[in-house]
Design an enzyme around this catalytic site. Structure first.
Site, PDB file in Angstrom:
ATOM      1  N   ALA A 117     -25.596   6.392  10.939  1.00 16.80           N
ATOM      2  CA  ALA A 117     -26.502   5.391  11.955  1.00 16.80           C
ATOM      3  C   ALA A 117     -26.606   5.929  13.304  1.00 16.80           C
ATOM      4  O   ALA A 117     -27.795   5.540  13.928  1.00 16.80           O
ATOM      5  CB  ALA A 117     -25.814   3.901  11.961  1.00 16.80           C
ATOM      6  N   SER A 175      -5.199  14.580  18.238  1.00 15.00           N
ATOM      7  CA  SER A 175      -4.896  15.609  19.222  1.00 15.00           C
ATOM      8  C   SER A 175      -3.756  15.225  20.415  1.00 15.00           C
ATOM      9  O   SER A 175      -4.237  14.410  21.153  1.00 15.00           O
ATOM     10  CB  SER A 175      -6.213  16.041  19.851  1.00 15.00           C
ATOM     11  OG  SER A 175      -5.974  16.914  20.868  1.00 15.00           O
ATOM     12  N   GLY A 229      -9.667   4.186  15.864  1.00 14.83           N
ATOM     13  CA  GLY A 229      -8.916   3.249  16.125  1.00 14.83           C
ATOM     14  C   GLY A 229      -8.476   3.128  17.803  1.00 14.83           C
ATOM     15  O   GLY A 229      -9.088   3.677  18.467  1.00 14.83           O
ATOM     16  N   ASP A 230      -7.063   2.749  18.172  1.00 13.83           N
ATOM     17  CA  ASP A 230      -6.733   2.491  19.499  1.00 13.83           C
ATOM     18  C   ASP A 230      -6.579   3.774  20.321  1.00 13.83           C
ATOM     19  O   ASP A 230      -7.097   3.945  21.297  1.00 13.83           O
ATOM     20  CB  ASP A 230      -5.355   1.954  19.487  1.00 13.83           C
ATOM     21  CG  ASP A 230      -4.858   1.342  20.819  1.00 13.83           C
ATOM     22  OD1 ASP A 230      -5.615   0.431  21.238  1.00 13.83           O
ATOM     23  OD2 ASP A 230      -3.929   2.010  21.158  1.00 13.83           O
ATOM     24  N   ASP A 235      -6.431  -0.551   9.500  1.00 20.84           N
ATOM     25  CA  ASP A 235      -5.320  -1.579   9.846  1.00 20.84           C
ATOM     26  C   ASP A 235      -5.908  -2.886  10.519  1.00 20.84           C
ATOM     27  O   ASP A 235      -5.055  -3.926  10.550  1.00 20.84           O
ATOM     28  CB  ASP A 235      -4.534  -0.897  11.146  1.00 20.84           C
ATOM     29  CG  ASP A 235      -4.076   0.485  10.584  1.00 20.84           C
ATOM     30  OD1 ASP A 235      -3.891   0.527   9.345  1.00 20.84           O
ATOM     31  OD2 ASP A 235      -3.636   1.258  11.483  1.00 20.84           O
ATOM     32  N   ARG A 279       8.448  -8.563 -14.712  1.00 21.35           N
ATOM     33  CA  ARG A 279       8.960  -7.636 -13.498  1.00 21.35           C
ATOM     34  C   ARG A 279       8.566  -8.351 -12.185  1.00 21.35           C
ATOM     35  O   ARG A 279       7.434  -8.674 -12.132  1.00 21.35           O
ATOM     36  CB  ARG A 279       8.669  -6.231 -13.587  1.00 21.35           C
ATOM     37  CG  ARG A 279       9.651  -5.381 -14.626  1.00 21.35           C
ATOM     38  CD  ARG A 279       8.996  -4.230 -14.701  1.00 21.35           C
ATOM     39  NE  ARG A 279      10.063  -3.231 -15.431  1.00 21.35           N
ATOM     40  CZ  ARG A 279       9.601  -2.095 -16.132  1.00 21.35           C
ATOM     41  NH1 ARG A 279       8.341  -1.506 -15.847  1.00 21.35           N
ATOM     42  NH2 ARG A 279      10.426  -1.321 -16.586  1.00 21.35           N
ATOM     43  N   GLU A 336       3.649  -1.940   5.755  1.00 15.19           N
ATOM     44  CA  GLU A 336       4.643  -0.819   6.233  1.00 15.19           C
ATOM     45  C   GLU A 336       5.276  -0.969   7.462  1.00 15.19           C
ATOM     46  O   GLU A 336       6.427  -0.549   7.618  1.00 15.19           O
ATOM     47  CB  GLU A 336       3.627   0.399   6.238  1.00 15.19           C
ATOM     48  CG  GLU A 336       2.708   0.507   7.328  1.00 15.19           C
ATOM     49  CD  GLU A 336       2.176   1.836   7.683  1.00 15.19           C
ATOM     50  OE1 GLU A 336       2.499   2.790   6.925  1.00 15.19           O
ATOM     51  OE2 GLU A 336       1.061   1.804   8.185  1.00 15.19           O
ATOM     52  N   ARG A 339      -7.045   4.822   2.168  1.00 14.58           N
ATOM     53  CA  ARG A 339      -8.072   5.264   2.972  1.00 14.58           C
ATOM     54  C   ARG A 339      -9.212   5.931   2.522  1.00 14.58           C
ATOM     55  O   ARG A 339     -10.040   6.276   3.201  1.00 14.58           O
ATOM     56  CB  ARG A 339      -7.386   6.355   3.859  1.00 14.58           C
ATOM     57  CG  ARG A 339      -6.262   5.654   4.750  1.00 14.58           C
ATOM     58  CD  ARG A 339      -6.568   6.134   6.436  1.00 14.58           C
ATOM     59  NE  ARG A 339      -6.545   7.252   6.732  1.00 14.58           N
ATOM     60  CZ  ARG A 339      -5.325   7.868   7.108  1.00 14.58           C
ATOM     61  NH1 ARG A 339      -4.372   7.348   7.495  1.00 14.58           N
ATOM     62  NH2 ARG A 339      -5.490   9.305   7.625  1.00 14.58           N
TER      63      ARG A 339
HETATM   64  O1  F6P Z   1      -4.197   3.910  11.205  1.00 12.53           O
HETATM   65  C1  F6P Z   1      -4.336   4.059   9.873  1.00 12.53           C
HETATM   66  C2  F6P Z   1      -3.287   4.567   8.999  1.00 12.53           C
HETATM   67  O2  F6P Z   1      -3.502   4.897   7.814  1.00 12.53           O
HETATM   68  C3  F6P Z   1      -1.891   3.457   9.355  1.00 12.53           C
HETATM   69  O3  F6P Z   1      -2.145   2.461   8.337  1.00 12.53           O
HETATM   70  C4  F6P Z   1      -0.822   4.509   8.757  1.00 12.53           C
HETATM   71  O4  F6P Z   1       0.370   3.892   9.385  1.00 12.53           O
HETATM   72  C5  F6P Z   1      -1.037   5.845   9.526  1.00 12.53           C
HETATM   73  O5  F6P Z   1      -2.590   5.732   9.493  1.00 12.53           O
HETATM   74  C6  F6P Z   1      -0.876   7.020   8.845  1.00 12.53           C
HETATM   75  O6  F6P Z   1      -1.186   8.172   9.176  1.00 12.53           O
HETATM   76  P1  F6P Z   1      -1.264   9.643   8.793  1.00 12.53           P
HETATM   77  O7  F6P Z   1      -2.738   9.651   8.056  1.00 12.53           O
HETATM   78  O8  F6P Z   1      -1.376  10.481   9.891  1.00 12.53           O
HETATM   79  O9  F6P Z   1      -0.223   9.883   7.861  1.00 12.53           O
END
Ligand code: F6P
Length: 323
Positions: free
Chosen positions: A22, A73, A102-103, A127, A162, A222, A256
């Site tokens: 895009a 990085s 992301g952030d 996330d 289970r 997690e 992912r």
């Molecule tokens: O921020 C996305 C994410 O998949 C998180 O959910 C997870 O904690 C982290 O990245 C895992 O990072 P990496 O791919 O560096 O193992």
């Protein structure tokens, strides 16, 4: 503006490719050239530039991952790295940048912006932990992947009577876990935003057993206080009390990958094109986001490090319906 750059950085997610597409196609329609920067800010420091004419992004709308590559990085987090990055952008005659991630990606963008370089951000992270947008690119697909896993786990869980602890990603956010739990009809959701004890989990498992359920599904974020392995250790050590036998599934990076859902493709398309138009029209230091059903721009300063609370009502609803 005659020439802009685009990069994807940090953890990838389904929808990054349609977003880059895009950016490229919107820029082309505005008469602006696009340079792709491989491997995020790491590639910016290593001069990994590739010209992206409109045809270069053909056929990627349905592909998972990011064809530009991504990285985290450490060097770019330093002042020296940021100055080198800016120098490389100037050398390549790039006049503005769209950053997708992301952030951490928005932090990088803000650093360049603070040095006077025009940057617009696009939220991409499974996330869904960024303020300034209701949804990040990648969340919907990751949710559907986790949900598909839950549905499959339920089949075998019922056959064997289970309890399953299914751990999903999300870093410090419980969003993915909560929505997966609601959509998957889980008996309990364990998330970082809501305190719980191991005894609470045990009670849920025992309750499900006593009620005559054929399985018990617990979704664990997690980032929750106790992870799935720790909860399983506790339950297994008290097998007599828990009723069901317990298994653990950690979904991990499966969430992912995969082809982006229709929602993610449309969201990525809207956000990528809006970011490009905003950058070319002179907006700076902001992130595009989906707010309600509209695209809104929010300054980096109001996004980076800002909390994004989960909807507590949704958490309560999950509890009410898990009877
Ligand atoms: O921020 C996305 C994410 O998949 C998180 O959910 C997870 O904690 C982290 O990245 C895992 O990072 P990496 O791919 O560096 O193992």
């Amino acid at each position: 503006m005659r020439r802009i750059g685009v990069l994807t950085s940090g953890g990838d997610g389904p929808g990054f490719n349609p977003c880059v597409r895009a950016v490229v196609r919107m820029a082309a329609s505005l008469g602006v050239e696009v340079v792709g920067i491989r491997r995020g800010y790491a590639g910016l420091l290593d001069h990994e530039f590739v010209d992206l004419p409109a045809r270069a992004v053909g056929g990627i709308i349905g592909r998972g991952g990011t064809f530009l590559g991504t990285a985290r990085s450490a060097e770019f987090a330093t002042r020296g790295g940021q100055l080198d990055g800016l120098r490389n952008l100037n050398e390549a005659e790039i006049e503005g940048l769209v950053v997708i991630g992301g952030d951490g990606t928005m932090r990088g963008g803000q650093k360049l912006q603070d040095l006077g370089f025009p940057v617009i951000g696009v939220p991409g992270s499974i996330d869904n932990d960024l303020a300034g947008t209701d949804m990040c690119i990648g969340v919907d697909t990751a949710l559907n992947t986790a949900l598909d896993a839950i549905d499959r786990i339920k089949d075998t869980a019922s056959s064997h009577q289970r309890a399953f602890l299914v751990e999903v990603m999300g870093r410090n956010s419980g969003y993915l876990a909560l929505m997966t739990g609601i959509a998957g009809g889980a008996e309990l959701v364990c998330i970082p935003e809501v305190a719980f004890e191991l005894a609470d989990v045990e009670r849920t498992v025992t309750d499900a057993y006593i009620k005559g359920k054929s399985h018990c599904i617990i979704v664990v974020a997690e980032g929750a206080r106790y992870n799935a392995v720790r909860i399983a250790e506790y339950l297994n050590a008290r097998r007599e009390e828990a009723g069901f036998s317990v298994r653990v599934t950690i979904l991990g990076h499966i969430q992912r990958g995969g082809s982006p859902s229709a929602f993610d493709r449309v969201l990525a398309t809207r956000l990528g094109s809006a970011a490009t138009r905003a950058l070319v029209e002179g907006r700076r230091g902001e992130m595009v986001g989906l707010v309600g059903n509209d695209i809104a721009l929010t300054p980096f300063g109001k996004i980076i490090g800002e909390p994004k609370p989960i909807d507590v009502k949704m958490f309560q609803l999950a509890g009410v319906l898990a009877r």
